[in-house]
Design an enzyme around this catalytic site. Structure first.
Site, PDB file in Angstrom:
ATOM      1  N   GLU A  76       7.942  13.646  18.652  1.00 49.02           N
ATOM      2  CA  GLU A  76       8.559  13.701  17.327  1.00 49.02           C
ATOM      3  C   GLU A  76       7.978  14.881  16.547  1.00 49.02           C
ATOM      4  O   GLU A  76       6.756  14.986  16.403  1.00 49.02           O
ATOM      5  CB  GLU A  76       8.262  12.388  16.589  1.00 49.02           C
ATOM      6  CG  GLU A  76       8.989  12.247  15.276  1.00 49.02           C
ATOM      7  CD  GLU A  76       8.637  10.948  14.540  1.00 49.02           C
ATOM      8  OE1 GLU A  76       7.460  10.529  14.569  1.00 49.02           O
ATOM      9  OE2 GLU A  76       9.550  10.367  13.925  1.00 49.02           O
TER      10      GLU A  76
ATOM     11  N   LYS B 198       0.885  -1.186   0.000  1.00 44.09           N
ATOM     12  CA  LYS B 198       0.000   0.000   0.000  1.00 44.09           C
ATOM     13  C   LYS B 198       0.911   1.221   0.000  1.00 44.09           C
ATOM     14  O   LYS B 198       1.614   1.481   0.974  1.00 44.09           O
ATOM     15  CB  LYS B 198      -0.874  -0.029   1.256  1.00 44.09           C
ATOM     16  CG  LYS B 198      -2.196   0.679   1.130  1.00 44.09           C
ATOM     17  CD  LYS B 198      -2.113   2.175   1.013  1.00 44.09           C
ATOM     18  CE  LYS B 198      -1.846   2.855   2.334  1.00 44.09           C
ATOM     19  NZ  LYS B 198      -1.598   4.337   2.150  1.00 44.09           N
TER      20      LYS B 198
ATOM     21  N   GLU C 209       8.571  -0.581  11.789  1.00 47.61           N
ATOM     22  CA  GLU C 209       9.564   0.503  11.739  1.00 47.61           C
ATOM     23  C   GLU C 209       8.822   1.799  12.042  1.00 47.61           C
ATOM     24  O   GLU C 209       8.117   2.334  11.179  1.00 47.61           O
ATOM     25  CB  GLU C 209      10.186   0.577  10.335  1.00 47.61           C
ATOM     26  CG  GLU C 209      11.036  -0.620   9.969  1.00 47.61           C
ATOM     27  CD  GLU C 209      12.381  -0.643  10.676  1.00 47.61           C
ATOM     28  OE1 GLU C 209      12.684   0.299  11.423  1.00 47.61           O
ATOM     29  OE2 GLU C 209      13.118  -1.622  10.478  1.00 47.61           O
TER      30      GLU C 209
ATOM     31  N   CYS D  19      12.766   9.376   9.834  1.00 48.71           N
ATOM     32  CA  CYS D  19      12.484   8.773  11.144  1.00 48.71           C
ATOM     33  C   CYS D  19      13.692   8.821  12.065  1.00 48.71           C
ATOM     34  O   CYS D  19      13.557   8.998  13.266  1.00 48.71           O
ATOM     35  CB  CYS D  19      12.034   7.333  10.945  1.00 48.71           C
ATOM     36  SG  CYS D  19      13.167   6.415   9.895  1.00 48.71           S
TER      37      CYS D  19
HETATM   38  P1  NAD Z   1       1.534   7.267   9.056  1.00 49.68           P
HETATM   39  O1  NAD Z   1       1.584   6.273  10.161  1.00 49.68           O
HETATM   40  O2  NAD Z   1       0.517   8.330   9.103  1.00 49.68           O
HETATM   41  O3  NAD Z   1       1.337   6.521   7.654  1.00 49.68           O
HETATM   42  C1  NAD Z   1       2.174   5.477   7.228  1.00 49.68           C
HETATM   43  C2  NAD Z   1       1.409   4.625   6.233  1.00 49.68           C
HETATM   44  O4  NAD Z   1       0.327   3.997   6.917  1.00 49.68           O
HETATM   45  C3  NAD Z   1       0.784   5.403   5.068  1.00 49.68           C
HETATM   46  O5  NAD Z   1       0.864   4.622   3.884  1.00 49.68           O
HETATM   47  C4  NAD Z   1      -0.670   5.541   5.503  1.00 49.68           C
HETATM   48  O6  NAD Z   1      -1.564   5.664   4.414  1.00 49.68           O
HETATM   49  C5  NAD Z   1      -0.896   4.234   6.222  1.00 49.68           C
HETATM   50  N1  NAD Z   1      -1.985   4.263   7.209  1.00 49.68           N
HETATM   51  C6  NAD Z   1      -2.518   5.343   7.850  1.00 49.68           C
HETATM   52  N2  NAD Z   1      -3.491   4.950   8.696  1.00 49.68           N
HETATM   53  C7  NAD Z   1      -3.560   3.602   8.589  1.00 49.68           C
HETATM   54  C8  NAD Z   1      -4.350   2.608   9.239  1.00 49.68           C
HETATM   55  N3  NAD Z   1      -5.253   2.936  10.163  1.00 49.68           N
HETATM   56  N4  NAD Z   1      -4.137   1.303   8.922  1.00 49.68           N
HETATM   57  C9  NAD Z   1      -3.190   0.953   8.020  1.00 49.68           C
HETATM   58  N5  NAD Z   1      -2.431   1.852   7.363  1.00 49.68           N
HETATM   59  C10 NAD Z   1      -2.605   3.161   7.647  1.00 49.68           C
HETATM   60  O7  NAD Z   1       3.004   7.878   8.961  1.00 49.68           O
HETATM   61  P2  NAD Z   1       3.518   9.012   7.940  1.00 49.68           P
HETATM   62  O8  NAD Z   1       3.043  10.337   8.422  1.00 49.68           O
HETATM   63  O9  NAD Z   1       3.251   8.611   6.542  1.00 49.68           O
HETATM   64  O10 NAD Z   1       5.099   8.888   8.172  1.00 49.68           O
HETATM   65  C11 NAD Z   1       5.739   9.525   9.221  1.00 49.68           C
HETATM   66  C12 NAD Z   1       6.008   8.577  10.357  1.00 49.68           C
HETATM   67  O11 NAD Z   1       6.681   7.413   9.881  1.00 49.68           O
HETATM   68  C13 NAD Z   1       6.938   9.181  11.388  1.00 49.68           C
HETATM   69  O12 NAD Z   1       6.513   8.844  12.685  1.00 49.68           O
HETATM   70  C14 NAD Z   1       8.275   8.527  11.067  1.00 49.68           C
HETATM   71  O13 NAD Z   1       9.175   8.509  12.156  1.00 49.68           O
HETATM   72  C15 NAD Z   1       7.852   7.163  10.642  1.00 49.68           C
HETATM   73  N6  NAD Z   1       8.873   6.518   9.797  1.00 49.68           N
HETATM   74  C16 NAD Z   1       9.606   5.486  10.318  1.00 49.68           C
HETATM   75  C17 NAD Z   1      10.616   4.891   9.557  1.00 49.68           C
HETATM   76  C18 NAD Z   1      11.461   3.767  10.108  1.00 49.68           C
HETATM   77  O14 NAD Z   1      12.123   3.084   9.329  1.00 49.68           O
HETATM   78  N7  NAD Z   1      11.495   3.540  11.415  1.00 49.68           N
HETATM   79  C19 NAD Z   1      10.856   5.346   8.249  1.00 49.68           C
HETATM   80  C20 NAD Z   1      10.092   6.393   7.762  1.00 49.68           C
HETATM   81  C21 NAD Z   1       9.093   6.968   8.549  1.00 49.68           C
END
Ligand code: NAD
Length: 481
Positions: A385, A179, A254, A288
């Site tokens: 964060e 996704k 992650e 992240c």
């Molecule tokens: P997010 O959690 O809002 O979204 C991540 C993904 O999950 C998107 O594709 C989103 O559409 C999907 N999503 C949203 N709600 C969902 C649900 N209820 N069920 C299933 N999927 C759902 O995060 P974001 O704003 O896109 O990214 C930023 C966050 O990601 C920050 O907290 C960052 O630290 C973290 N991040 C972590 C890593 C790592 O490797 N540890 C890498 C990149 C980003």
């Protein structure tokens, strides 16, 4: 340089390019202007169903499993080669839908190719064990794939984050439904095109863009997936884990971070300032593992702050396509959040050394590079964060205090320290609760070095050899001869 973005993009399911099954579309905007740039097919629960069925059929056909491992590896090399043909378009879409700088957009291609070639090279090197049981018995282990791997990717680095998980899944014989992020989906469509040209079997890789609350929840809760790789925020991660618990399927999580670097008084302060600035201002802090806290010995505090502020104020801020140093945040919502958290910092008594607000006079979602001083470890700005270009600088007096501050958040993704003292470096690295520790260079390491969280930053590892083990389960075969 490509400046025209294709007006409409379809999802890639079962080897075909398809509209949303319910006919919907999602608008994608350029965060540097706030203006829409194109539309993508809106994947819904029904599209996720079709994609999971395609991945299941491909897995059951054993087309990947029966392929000799070295051929699965060769497939990764072919995808990597095919990405060369899309390099200009990938760099452009990373600027236009994601807000990356042109330099960062260009860097995504060789980085993604390195992941593909790294895991392609490991495809024929993942070996089991033979366990001696004595006369008349033979015992060995097999690394068996899970089956259909569901992958949910965030918007900040969709191409390398998606490609490394897909590569690990494919070389171990799994199939994938990914996704892609609704805010920045375009580079993964170009990746799917490269998979198609490279001859990836139909159904082995399915890429569906959709809203998190619609396609994301449908995928995480789907009855016929066997494994989840989730990269995103802690809150969303928890809801994915709850869905996974219902079906008792394994997850690689992650999640977010609030990573801190400790500056000891003997450090090379020029190196500290350069490394700390890169660690928080790259991609406007939307990484992240960004170094969002700097924990500085009181004797060098003022000098570190003044060097860091000079670095921050020297950065050009503007659209990535103009190759500025710092691009926009992804959305108006994210910019509002970062600004609000800055205001909370000021009201809790922290001092703004530079920045703290959006950049006036620009249409998009630009946040000024920001440095906070006089920060106490219990302030919200030292605990939450930002996911923006904001670093908080916290003073310390003793090594014990520095370690306690560094470890004193819910997160445990990355940590760092700056010193010339090797004994101190090893001792402190050992005490930091984080999946990666960087000494004297933020982000030392990369494709080959295992990456992932401790505490609320998640579990499981991406990157490095360890990642492959997250995509297989051990099967033991015991034989009475
Ligand atoms: P997010 O959690 O809002 O979204 C991540 C993904 O999950 C998107 O594709 C989103 O559409 C999907 N999503 C949203 N709600 C969902 C649900 N209820 N069920 C299933 N999927 C759902 O995060 P974001 O704003 O896109 O990214 C930023 C966050 O990601 C920050 O907290 C960052 O630290 C973290 N991040 C972590 C890593 C790592 O490797 N540890 C890498 C990149 C980003």
């Amino acid at each position: 340089m490509i400046t025209e973005i294709r007006p409409y993009w379809k999802n890639y399911i079962g080897g075909k390019w398809v509209d949303g099954s319910e006919g919907g579309r999602l608008a994608v905007s350029n965060p540097a202007t706030g203006q829409p740039i194109c539309e993508v097919a809106r994947g819904t629960a029904r599209d996720i169903d079709t994609a999971v069925a395609a991945a299941r059929a491909c897995f059951n056909s054993r087309v990947l499993l029966d392929m000799p491992p070295h051929e699965r590896g060769a497939l990764m090399f072919r995808i990597a080669d095919e990405l060369d043909k899309a390099a200009d378009e990938i760099a452009a879409v990373e600027c236009y839908d994601n807000g990356k700088t042109l330099a960062n957009g260009r860097d995504e291609i060789p980085l993604t190719q390195r992941y593909l070639r790294y895991y392609g090279g490991m495809a024929d090197k993942l070996e089991g064990r033979q366990i001696p049981l004595g006369a008349g018995l033979l015992d060995y282990t097999i690394h068996a794939p899970y089956g259909v791997s569901a992958q949910i990717v965030p918007w900040n680095g969709p191409l390398p984050v998606g490609a490394r998980s897909i590569a690990c899944a494919l070389v171990t014989g799994n199939t994938v439904v990914l996704k892609s992020p609704e805010d920045s989906p375009l580079s993964l469509f170009l990746f799917a095109e490269a998979c198609e040209r490279a001859g990836v079997p139909e159904g082995a890789v399915n890429i569906v863009c959709g809203l998190g609350a619609e396609a994301g929840t449908a995928l995480a809760a789907h009855d016929d997936i066997d494994h989840i790789v989730f990269t995103g925020s802690v809150e969303t991660g928890k809801s994915v884990l709850r869905a996974a618990a219902e079906r008792v399927i394994p997850c690689v999580m992650e999640l977010g971070g609030k990573s801190g670097g400790i500056v000891f008084p003997d450090a090379d302060l020029g190196q500290v300032a350069a490394s700390a600035a890169a660690g928080i201002f790259k991609h406007a802090g939307q990484i992240c593992s960004a170094g969002s806290r700097l924990i500085v010995h009181r004797s060098v505090y003022d000098e570190v702050v003044s060097r860091l502020v000079a670095k921050a104020e020297a950065l050009s801020v503007g659209p990535g396509i103009d190759d500025c140093d710092l691009g926009p945040l992804i959305s108006a919502r994210q910019l509002d959040r970062v600004e609000a958290l800055c205001r909370a910092g000021v009201s809790e008594g922290a001092m703004l050394a530079t920045g703290g607000t959006r950049v006036a006079g620009l249409d998009g979602y630009f946040m000024a590079p920001t440095v906070f001083t006089d920060v106490r470890p219990d302030m919200r700005i030292a605990q939450e964060e930002f996911f923006g270009p904001v670093v908080v600088v916290i003073p310390f007096d003793t090594t014990e205090e520095a370690i306690a501050i560094a470890n004193g958040t819910d997160y445990g993704l990355a940590a760092g320290l700056y010193t010339r003292d090797l004994t101190l470096a090893h001792t402190v690295a050992d005490r930091l609760v984080a999946g990666q520790v960087y000494v004297n260079q933020w982000w030392a390491g990369g494709v080959e070095t295992p990456f992932g969280g401790m505490k609320r930053s998640g579990y499981g590892r991406e990157k490095g050899q360890e990642a492959l083990l997250g995509y297989v389960q051990t099967k033991n075969v015991g034989i009475k001869l």
